[in-house]
Design a protein around this motif. Structure first.
Motif, short mmCIF file in Angstrom:
data_model
loop_
_atom_site.label_atom_id
_atom_site.label_comp_id
_atom_site.label_asym_id
_atom_site.label_seq_id
_atom_site.Cartn_x
_atom_site.Cartn_y
_atom_site.Cartn_z
N PRO A 66 0.80 -1.24 0.00
CA PRO A 66 0.00 0.00 0.00
C PRO A 66 0.82 1.28 0.00
CG PRO A 66 -0.97 -1.61 1.49
CD PRO A 66 0.33 -2.19 1.02
N ALA A 67 2.15 1.17 0.29
CA ALA A 67 3.01 2.35 0.26
C ALA A 67 3.48 2.69 -1.14
CB ALA A 67 4.23 2.13 1.16
N ALA A 68 2.98 1.97 -2.16
CA ALA A 68 3.46 2.16 -3.53
C ALA A 68 3.24 3.58 -4.02
CB ALA A 68 2.78 1.16 -4.46
N ASP A 69 2.04 4.16 -3.75
CA ASP A 69 1.76 5.52 -4.23
C ASP A 69 2.76 6.52 -3.66
OD1 ASP A 69 -0.36 4.60 -5.69
OD2 ASP A 69 -1.88 5.11 -4.17
N PHE A 70 3.08 6.37 -2.39
CA PHE A 70 4.06 7.27 -1.77
C PHE A 70 5.43 7.08 -2.40
CE2 PHE A 70 7.45 7.70 1.44
CZ PHE A 70 7.34 9.06 1.70
N TYR A 71 5.84 5.82 -2.61
CA TYR A 71 7.16 5.53 -3.20
C TYR A 71 7.28 6.15 -4.59
CZ TYR A 71 10.78 2.90 -5.66
OH TYR A 71 11.85 2.55 -6.44
N PHE A 72 6.29 5.94 -5.45
CA PHE A 72 6.36 6.46 -6.82
C PHE A 72 6.26 7.99 -6.85
CE2 PHE A 72 4.86 2.05 -7.80
CZ PHE A 72 6.00 1.65 -8.47
N ALA A 73 5.50 8.56 -5.90
CA ALA A 73 5.41 10.02 -5.84
C ALA A 73 6.76 10.63 -5.48
CB ALA A 73 4.35 10.43 -4.82
N VAL A 74 7.46 10.00 -4.55
CA VAL A 74 8.79 10.51 -4.17
C VAL A 74 9.75 10.34 -5.34
CG1 VAL A 74 10.76 10.13 -2.64
CG2 VAL A 74 8.45 10.11 -1.70
N PHE A 317 15.68 3.94 -6.15
CA PHE A 317 14.73 4.60 -7.05
C PHE A 317 14.51 3.83 -8.35
CE2 PHE A 317 15.88 8.59 -4.68
CZ PHE A 317 14.60 8.82 -4.19
N SER A 318 15.45 2.98 -8.73
CA SER A 318 15.36 2.32 -10.03
C SER A 318 14.78 0.91 -9.95
CB SER A 318 16.74 2.26 -10.68
OG SER A 318 16.68 1.78 -11.98
N ALA A 319 14.99 0.21 -8.83
CA ALA A 319 14.59 -1.20 -8.75
C ALA A 319 13.15 -1.39 -8.32
CB ALA A 319 15.51 -1.94 -7.78
N GLY A 320 12.49 -0.33 -7.91
CA GLY A 320 11.11 -0.46 -7.45
C GLY A 320 10.14 -0.69 -8.61
N VAL A 321 9.75 -1.92 -8.84
CA VAL A 321 8.86 -2.29 -9.93
C VAL A 321 7.61 -2.91 -9.34
CG1 VAL A 321 8.57 -3.68 -12.01
CG2 VAL A 321 10.80 -2.71 -11.47
N ALA A 322 6.44 -2.42 -9.76
CA ALA A 322 5.17 -3.00 -9.32
C ALA A 322 4.92 -4.28 -10.13
CB ALA A 322 4.03 -2.00 -9.50
#
Length: 457
Positions: A66-74, A317-322
């Motif tokens: 659920p923290a995905a939106d925050f991660y991608f916004a940052v 910042f680069s490895a975060g893939v949904a």
């Protein structure tokens, strides 16, 4: 009258027969100072590899919770100054800015190797250089063959599986190979450094668009001034670190900004700046003396910054893939782009490294050092398939940050690198046990000069 000398080979005394050229041993032991230097680098890269792995895991967790939106916004939050083409997202700042530190260090390492390290001797340099070339060409061909029917868009990712990640590969080797010969460690490290150089050349030639000539020409000015000051006042900058930060750093940042504004990927500036730094310590009369050169001094200062800050932040910042659950993972790994990357990393990379090394032994008078076996080279060649940092960067340049192809490529990079690391672990752990038994049988004490007997004088 003197009788002419006989030209009959049979009459020539054995002592007069010209000796055949000595056979060179590839991957033989290096000098003891080089061994100590590499051991120091490996220890620091091991810590960097652990931080890199931690940052990758955190990014993947955040991107799939659920923290995905925050991660991608940052990650996508933009800061900077638009007229200078410097209004970038935090993710882009990490890729273009922080990775310039990583490539600056790669430039320092490569120049040091060619001037005062293993690569200054042709017989030693030819093996890792050839292996790095093989490890670039074969994976690229495999990726292109798998994606040939996918059009130019898919084939654009041909360079993704060509690079070896120094931090990850060295971290794996440090954990599983404490008794492996130092020549194997030096081989892997040198191969990875040459890989970095080839990668930056590929990025500059194939992934730079809309080149602006004026900023590129202007970048020559701070670069030239940086080189002049680094050579003219090298000893001053070695003894006074603050002076380098106050004088050289602004020039480096200026060169970086102009290269970025020219349309060439800004990490190229990092390598160019690294190449300008002098390696050898010289006195006031220009004679080579004892003591660290400016390149070695900069390595000590920048390696913790690169391994401990720049690369882990880029990975975060680069490895975060949904991924999107199990079905999303299946969809990603069945994409021809992903298949090409995994096969190229796990199969193409070791085949390329092995083939090039074998060709060197067949086309020259070099042979594998008798203390090693070809299975050792197989293990290191498989470990070279651990591609991460530069592969992630090239994926973003090839497919566009956040695109479906980019996400699938990143899943493949992580999967292929993990598989390569596991296979290398199986091979190298067995060889590590072998060399541990050898060490137990053939322990040697140090000479009076403090250099163990196993190293050449």
């Amino acid at each position: 009258m003197t009788e002419p000398a006989s030209t009959d080979p049979a009459s020539t005394p054995p002592s007069a027969t010209p000796p055949s050229p000595a056979r060179a041993w590839i991957l033989s032991r290096s000098s003891y100072p080089e061994y100590l230097r590499v051991a120091s680098i490996l220890r620091k890269e091991t810590v960097g590899g652990a931080l890199l792995l931690a940052a990758t895991v955190v990014a993947l967790v955040l991107a799939n919770t659920p923290a995905a939106d925050f991660y991608f916004a940052v990650r996508d939050f933009e800061v900077g100054y638009e007229p200078w083409h410097l209004k970038l997202s935090l993710g882009a700042w990490a890729a273009d800015g922080l990775l310039a530190i990583f490539f600056f260090l790669a430039g320092l390492e490569l120049k040091r190797e060619f001037v005062a390290g293993e690569l200054r001797v042709f017989s030693r340099a030819i093996v890792p250089v050839a292996a790095a070339l093989g490890g670039v060409i074969i994976p690229a061909l495999i990726f292109a063959a798998v994606n040939f029917g996918g059009g130019a868009g898919a084939v654009r990712g041909w360079a993704i599986p060509t690079a070896t990640d120094i931090a990850f590969a060295v971290a794996v080797l440090a954990v599983i190979g404490s008794h492996l010969p130092s020549a194997l460690r030096i081989f892997l490290l040198t191969l990875a450094v040459v890989d970095d150089l080839l990668a930056i050349v590929i990025i500059a030639l194939f992934y730079s668009t809309d080149i602006q000539v004026i900023p590129l020409l202007l970048a020559v000015l701070p670069l030239a001034l940086y080189a002049f000051l680094a050579h003219r006042y090298a000893n001053f900058f070695v003894t006074r670190a603050f002076a380098a930060w106050l004088i050289l750093l602004p020039l480096g940042v200026m060169a970086w900004a102009l290269v970025h504004g020219s349309g060439i990927h800004a990490t190229v500036a990092g390598v160019l700046l690294g190449f300008t730094v002098p390696v050898l310590h010289r006195d006031r009369d220009g004679r080579v003396g004892d003591g660290p050169g400016l390149a070695e001094s900069f390595e000590h200062r920048f390696r913790p910054l690169s391994a401990g800050v720049a690369v882990p932040i880029f990975a975060f910042f680069s490895a975060g893939v949904a991924i999107g659950g199990g079905q999303g993972l299946v969809d990603a790994l069945t994409d021809p782009v992903a298949i090409g990357i995994v096969v190229a990393l796990v199969v193409g990379k070791p085949v390329g490294v092995l083939l090039a090394t074998w060709l060197v032994t067949k086309t020259t008078r070099a042979s594998l050092d008798p203390d090693l076996a070809w299975v050792d080279i197989v293990g290191v060649a498989v470990l070279a398939g651990v591609g991460f940092t530069v592969s992630l960067l090239i994926s973003e340049l090839a497919f566009g940050h956040g695109s479906v192809e980019d996400d699938h490529a990143k899943v493949a990079i992580l999967s292929g690198s993990l598989l390569a690391a596991l296979l290398a672990t199986v091979l190298l752990r067995a060889r590590n046990r072998h060399y541990r038994r050898v060490e137990e049988k053939e322990k040697t004490d140090a000479d009076h000069d403090g250099v163990p007997d196993v190293f050449p004088a």
